[in-house]
Design an enzyme around this catalytic site. Structure first.
Site, short mmCIF file in Angstrom:
data_model
loop_
_atom_site.label_atom_id
_atom_site.label_comp_id
_atom_site.label_asym_id
_atom_site.label_seq_id
_atom_site.Cartn_x
_atom_site.Cartn_y
_atom_site.Cartn_z
CB SER A 65 -0.96 0.01 1.19
OG SER A 65 -2.03 -0.87 0.97
CE LYS A 68 -3.85 0.81 -1.01
NZ LYS A 68 -4.58 0.43 0.21
CE1 TYR A 193 -4.14 -1.07 -5.77
CE2 TYR A 193 -4.61 -3.36 -5.25
CZ TYR A 193 -4.46 -2.05 -4.85
OH TYR A 193 -4.61 -1.71 -3.53
CE1 TYR A 245 -3.71 0.31 4.52
CE2 TYR A 245 -2.31 -0.58 6.25
CZ TYR A 245 -2.62 -0.43 4.91
OH TYR A 245 -1.84 -1.03 3.97
CB VAL A 263 -0.22 -5.68 4.27
CG1 VAL A 263 -1.45 -4.88 4.66
CG2 VAL A 263 -0.22 -6.06 2.80
#
Length: 309
Positions: A65, A68, A193, A245, A263
């Site tokens: 992540s 992102k 992705y 998060y 993660v």
């Protein structure tokens, strides 16, 4: 000074490493399940030729992540702020990063922010390229510029593992396609992705990426602008509000550093007009953040007064 700095970082790692036993590696992605739960490493880049580090800081791990943040920057550079945020919102959420709830309960059905999976899928859809290979090559080129490391690529085994277990992300993508947030072939989007998430770096790469974002988007090599300052500001804001998060609020209170976790156990930190930080600790807490990595950043923030608040 170098010895003192690295000695202090080593002491901090030794102090917080005990928390790794309270975490768990991300075994829901089979290729991540083999990580050593006890690993903890850090690198700090301050803009000079020196990168301070402690622990196994050259061990490779996938961005997950953390990517992102970088796809968001590239998407805004591709399309502009207004268009990107017509597809994804700017608000934090208390829901898990892979939740579908807010897509169902909000109108229009666009993701609340780019740091949750639905939002990242919507943003990844915007990256320019005729196919997933063109998109991943553009993203890799961007990350290589940010890190100064021209060898960065993605881990094919991790990408394959994630693609084969991406049913929840497929569900999010198909839901958004139904509501006009994204278009086109969902399998092509998932291919890009999962490769994006499987891009490999080490702590030193992350520290240099964090430094560029921290310092107005300028390269440490020649002071060239890689990311426009306005885009770097947007990205850092999301790192503060959504980067950890649904633990982002507590993290802002305790640490106060713009940061994004993944993660795999990676964390990138960007201290505005200061340093970049790269951390790797694959033992995760129940929110999906590196449990010892969070403690390490808290200790660093306290020791060096890094909080932006």
């Amino acid at each position: 000074m170098l010895c003192q700095y690295e000695t202090e970082l080593t002491h901090m790692i030794n102090d917080v490493k005990k928390f790794t036993k309270d975490g768990k590696v991300a075994d829901y992605i089979p290729a991540l399940a083999t990580a050593n739960q006890n690993t903890l490493a850090v690198a700090v880049f301050d803009g000079t030729d020196t990168c301070f580090s402690a622990g196994q800081s050259r061990e490779k791990f996938t961005l997950q992540s953390i990517s992102k943040v970088l796809t968001l920057a590239l998407a805004i550079m591709d399309h502009g702020e207004e268009y990107v945020f017509s597809k994804v919102g700017m608000e934090p959420t208390g829901d898990p990063f892979n939740s579908i709830i807010k897509l169902e309960s909000h109108a229009p059905s666009k993701p609340l922010n780019p740091m949750i999976n639905a939002g990242a899928l919507a943003v990844s859809h915007l990256i320019k390229g005729a196919n997933s290979e063109e998109k991943i090559e553009r993203l890799l080129h961007f990350i290589r510029m940010l890190s100064g490391n021209q060898t960065i690529s993605y881990n094919l085994a991790v990408a394959k593992s994630e693609f084969e277990t991406a049913d929840l992300n497929r569900s999010l993508a198909y839901f958004m396609k139904q509501h006009g947030i994204i278009e086109g072939d969902i399998e092509v989007l998932l291919d890009f992705y999962t490769k994006q998430c499987a891009i490999e770096t080490d702590c030193h790469d992350l520290a240099r990426i964090g430094y560029v974002l921290a310092n107005g988007g300028k390269s440490t090599l020649n002071n060239e602008e890689i990311v426009p300052m306005s885009v770097a500001r947007i990205v850092k804001t999301f790192m503060v509000t959504c980067g950890m998060y649904n633990a982002s609020g507590e993290f802002a209170m305790k640490v106060g550093i713009p940061a994004k976790s993944g993660v795999s156990g990676g964390i990138v930190g960007s201290v505005p007009n200061g340093m970049g930080i790269g951390i790797y600790g694959p033992a995760l807490d129940d929110k999906g953040n590196s449990i010892a990595g969070m403690k390490l950043l808290e200790a660093m923030s306290s020791k060096y007064q890094l909080s932006i608040f």
